[in-house]
Design a protein around this motif. Structure first.
Motif, mmCIF file in Angstrom:
data_model
loop_
_atom_site.group_PDB
_atom_site.id
_atom_site.type_symbol
_atom_site.label_atom_id
_atom_site.label_comp_id
_atom_site.label_asym_id
_atom_site.label_seq_id
_atom_site.Cartn_x
_atom_site.Cartn_y
_atom_site.Cartn_z
ATOM 1 N N LYS A 52 22.995 51.901 -10.281
ATOM 2 C CA LYS A 52 24.082 51.511 -11.178
ATOM 3 C C LYS A 52 23.563 50.592 -12.297
ATOM 4 C CE LYS A 52 28.096 53.281 -10.212
ATOM 5 N NZ LYS A 52 28.879 53.959 -11.279
ATOM 6 N N LEU A 53 22.733 49.627 -11.903
ATOM 7 C CA LEU A 53 22.193 48.692 -12.903
ATOM 8 C C LEU A 53 21.175 49.370 -13.818
ATOM 9 C CD1 LEU A 53 21.615 45.135 -11.371
ATOM 10 C CD2 LEU A 53 23.048 45.777 -13.302
ATOM 11 N N ILE A 54 20.316 50.199 -13.230
ATOM 12 C CA ILE A 54 19.328 50.926 -14.041
ATOM 13 C C ILE A 54 20.035 51.810 -15.069
ATOM 14 C CG2 ILE A 54 17.547 52.734 -13.990
ATOM 15 C CD1 ILE A 54 16.675 51.590 -11.249
ATOM 16 N N GLN A 55 21.075 52.512 -14.631
ATOM 17 C CA GLN A 55 21.845 53.378 -15.534
ATOM 18 C C GLN A 55 22.503 52.557 -16.644
ATOM 19 O OE1 GLN A 55 25.281 55.252 -13.801
ATOM 20 N NE2 GLN A 55 25.319 56.901 -15.331
ATOM 21 N N ALA A 56 23.048 51.401 -16.273
ATOM 22 C CA ALA A 56 23.733 50.552 -17.253
ATOM 23 C C ALA A 56 22.763 50.065 -18.322
ATOM 24 C CB ALA A 56 24.377 49.362 -16.546
ATOM 25 N N TYR A 57 21.606 49.563 -17.889
ATOM 26 C CA TYR A 57 20.615 49.077 -18.850
ATOM 27 C C TYR A 57 20.069 50.219 -19.712
ATOM 28 C CZ TYR A 57 20.393 44.283 -17.037
ATOM 29 O OH TYR A 57 20.689 42.986 -16.695
ATOM 30 N N SER A 58 19.908 51.386 -19.107
ATOM 31 C CA SER A 58 19.405 52.550 -19.850
ATOM 32 C C SER A 58 20.384 52.961 -20.938
ATOM 33 C CB SER A 58 19.159 53.726 -18.897
ATOM 34 O OG SER A 58 18.731 54.863 -19.617
ATOM 35 N N SER A 59 21.647 53.027 -20.608
ATOM 36 C CA SER A 59 22.662 53.461 -21.584
ATOM 37 C C SER A 59 22.920 52.419 -22.660
ATOM 38 C CB SER A 59 23.977 53.800 -20.865
ATOM 39 O OG SER A 59 24.483 52.666 -20.189
ATOM 40 N N HIS A 60 22.532 51.158 -22.401
ATOM 41 C CA HIS A 60 22.720 50.103 -23.400
ATOM 42 C C HIS A 60 21.404 49.728 -24.091
ATOM 43 C CE1 HIS A 60 26.612 49.696 -21.384
ATOM 44 N NE2 HIS A 60 27.026 49.115 -22.489
ATOM 45 N N GLY A 61 20.430 50.632 -24.010
ATOM 46 C CA GLY A 61 19.193 50.464 -24.770
ATOM 47 C C GLY A 61 18.309 49.325 -24.339
ATOM 48 N N GLN A 62 18.241 49.054 -23.038
ATOM 49 C CA GLN A 62 17.343 48.015 -22.537
ATOM 50 C C GLN A 62 16.415 48.610 -21.471
ATOM 51 O OE1 GLN A 62 19.105 44.019 -21.876
ATOM 52 N NE2 GLN A 62 21.068 44.951 -22.438
ATOM 53 N N PRO A 63 15.505 49.500 -21.902
ATOM 54 C CA PRO A 63 14.639 50.203 -20.947
ATOM 55 C C PRO A 63 13.734 49.294 -20.115
ATOM 56 C CG PRO A 63 13.893 50.554 -23.201
ATOM 57 C CD PRO A 63 15.217 49.901 -23.293
ATOM 58 N N SER A 64 13.288 48.174 -20.693
ATOM 59 C CA SER A 64 12.386 47.269 -19.949
ATOM 60 C C SER A 64 13.054 46.745 -18.678
ATOM 61 C CB SER A 64 11.963 46.094 -20.833
ATOM 62 O OG SER A 64 11.247 46.554 -21.940
#
Length: 508
Positions: A52-64
């Motif tokens: 859930k967190l990985i998906q959230a950061y990915s969709s909000h442009g924070q890949p690191s």
């Protein structure tokens, strides 16, 4: 948000494990930092929460953040699942990191997930979007089962990277197409300057009753109408967009606006511009300013430019291209210099090649050829063929042989294959009576096998676009066309002043 905080406080006081629901809701709001804080207080998070967190950061442009969460997950002994890699591949795409993408690809195989079609599609999409098409194609060919999104990812990848031929080959053999498939092909052709093909695919899409064009489709096909001058088709598409509520989308509205300006319907474009009202964005202003400037309405373009600034809208480099271009047709040299200086001094926008090109054109048309040449010499970047070509054109108009030779010398290095430059210089020599130089250029063109490409025209008739070149007989109705031309030529041989020349009667 306040209610969620109250629920969080209540669960902490009463020892209720409500964290999974809470994190999910916080991500939906979204308040990802708060969700991450709640997550950090969990002793042993499960794979669902990590995803859930990985998906959230990915969709909000924070890949690191995605990558650090994956490392944390592995260190805590939590095993990933196929969804983990779907989100990680998307994160690699956002960061445009091929090395990390390939590393996760290896991990994906080690975990034995290489048969999951959804994650494989995400992997194909990752490679395609990063331009690593051989990797994407190899994966695609090895997949035993492919769904429509898999095909779409590869088609879009080829199209985006300019290989529209390969994209169309795949598109043609797709077992099933959806609106994304059609749009990817239309957009690919349009973005690569193959406007006739883009319009042809759109026409085919209209025949597929199972698929309905969406906002992206409309915004993709309208530039093709604009560049082909297909006003009739563009109007039909505008009517469709309005009827389906797509006009609320600014990409669609601006695409229609551009279509009208490029098709020469400045009056209709201005009506639409006013209709947009407060919805107008920077693209709307730029399109209208540029449209007015290109069609020789410099005063109106500059008036609109000043209105834009007066309403508190910040211009960009494209705005200034249109504004300086507006000065060209009116010969407003002083105003052009003022705008060029205004870019850096007031808005901290460094002039680009396009701005210098417009300025060279302005100076050249005004007969200030030496000033134009001096500007080219002082540019902070290397002049391209457009800059030198503009100066050569101005020298041709004003008959300046000396500067024409200098411009042609640079052009012979930048684009030795372009016959137009040789033809222009030859004409300048001819007007100056320098016939030996004319003969020398013609001999050079012949020995270098430089030939002038045949010109062609596009004609819109009945909603279709027809392409013609000189003495072209490839059109299915060429016999009728040439028959009509022969009739016209026969009539023209007579004294037209004594003949009731009625073209409608000829056609009948």
């Amino acid at each position: 948000m306040n209610q969620l905080k109250q629920i969080h406080a209540h669960t902490l006081r009463n020892g209720i494990d409500f964290t999974q629901f809470l994190i999910t809701k916080l991500i939906e709001i979204p308040n990802i930092p708060y969700a991450h804080k709640v997550f950090d207080n969990i002793t042993k998070p499960n794979v669902f929460l990590y995803n859930k967190l990985i998906q959230a950061y990915s969709s909000h442009g924070q890949p690191s953040r995605c990558f650090s969460l994956y490392i944390q997950m592995r260190r805590q002994g939590c095993s990933p699942n196929p969804h983990s890699f779907t989100f990680l591949f998307a994160a690699c795409t956002n960061r445009r990191s091929p090395i990390q993408g390939q590393m996760f690809h290896v991990h994906f195989i080690k975990w034995g997930f290489e048969f999951d079609i959804y994650t494989l599609t995400a992997l194909v999409d990752m490679y395609a979007k990063m331009g690593l098409l051989p990797f994407a194609r190899k994966l695609f060919d090895e997949m035993e089962r492919k769904d429509v999104p898999t095909w779409n990812s590869l088609i879009a990848g080829y199209a985006k990277n300019g290989n529209v031929e390969e994209a169309f080959k795949l598109f043609s053999v797709m077992p099933s197409k959806n609106v994304i498939s059609w749009t990817a092909m239309i957009s690919g052709y349009s973005q690569n300057g193959k406007y006739t093909n883009a319009l042809a695919v759109y026409k085919e899409m209209e025949k597929d009753r199972g698929v309905k064009p969406n906002e992206v489709t409309i915004a993709s096909v309208l530039p093709a109408c604009a560049n082909l001058g297909a006003l009739e088709v563009g109007r039909e598409i505008e009517a469709y967009a309005r009827a389906n509520g797509y006009f609320k989308n600014m990409f669609v509205s601006n695409a229609v606006l551009e279509m009208y300006t490029k098709c020469g319907r400045i009056d209709r474009a201005m009506q639409l511009f006013h209709e947009l009202g407060r919805r107008r964005n920077l693209c709307s202003w730029n399109t209208m300013i540029m449209g007015l400037a290109v069609h020789g309405k410099g005063d109106e373009a500059l008036k609109l430019f000043n209105q834009m600034l007066g309403e508190g809208n910040a211009p960009d480099d494209v705005t200034f291209v249109g504004a300086i271009l507006a000065c060209t047709h009116g010969g407003m040299v002083a105003k052009g210099w003022e705008l060029l200086n205004l870019m850096e001094q007031r808005f901290s926008i460094a002039p680009k090649l396009e701005h210098y090109g417009c300025m060279v054109d302005l100076l050249g048309r005004a007969g200030k050829l030496q000033e134009a040449y001096d500007l080219i010499q002082s540019m902070p970047m290397r002049p391209d063929s457009v800059i030198w070509g503009t100066l050569l054109g101005a020298c041709s108009f004003h008959g300046n042989v000396e500067l024409a030779e200098k411009a042609a010398e640079f052009l012979s290095v930048l684009e030795p294959w372009n016959p137009g430059n040789y033809v222009i210089l030859s004409n300048i020599y001819a007007r100056s009576g320098r016939w030996r130089d004319v003969a020398r250029l013609r001999k050079l063109m012949k020995s270098s096998q430089i030939t002038k490409a045949a010109g062609y025209s596009f004609i819109e008739e009945g909603g279709d676009i027809h392409k013609f070149i000189v003495e072209d007989k490839s059109h299915p109705k060429s016999n009728e066309i040439y028959g009509l031309l022969d009739l016209v030529m026969t009539r023209l041989k007579f004294d037209v002043s004594t003949i009731d020349f009625d073209l409608d009667s000829i056609v009948e």
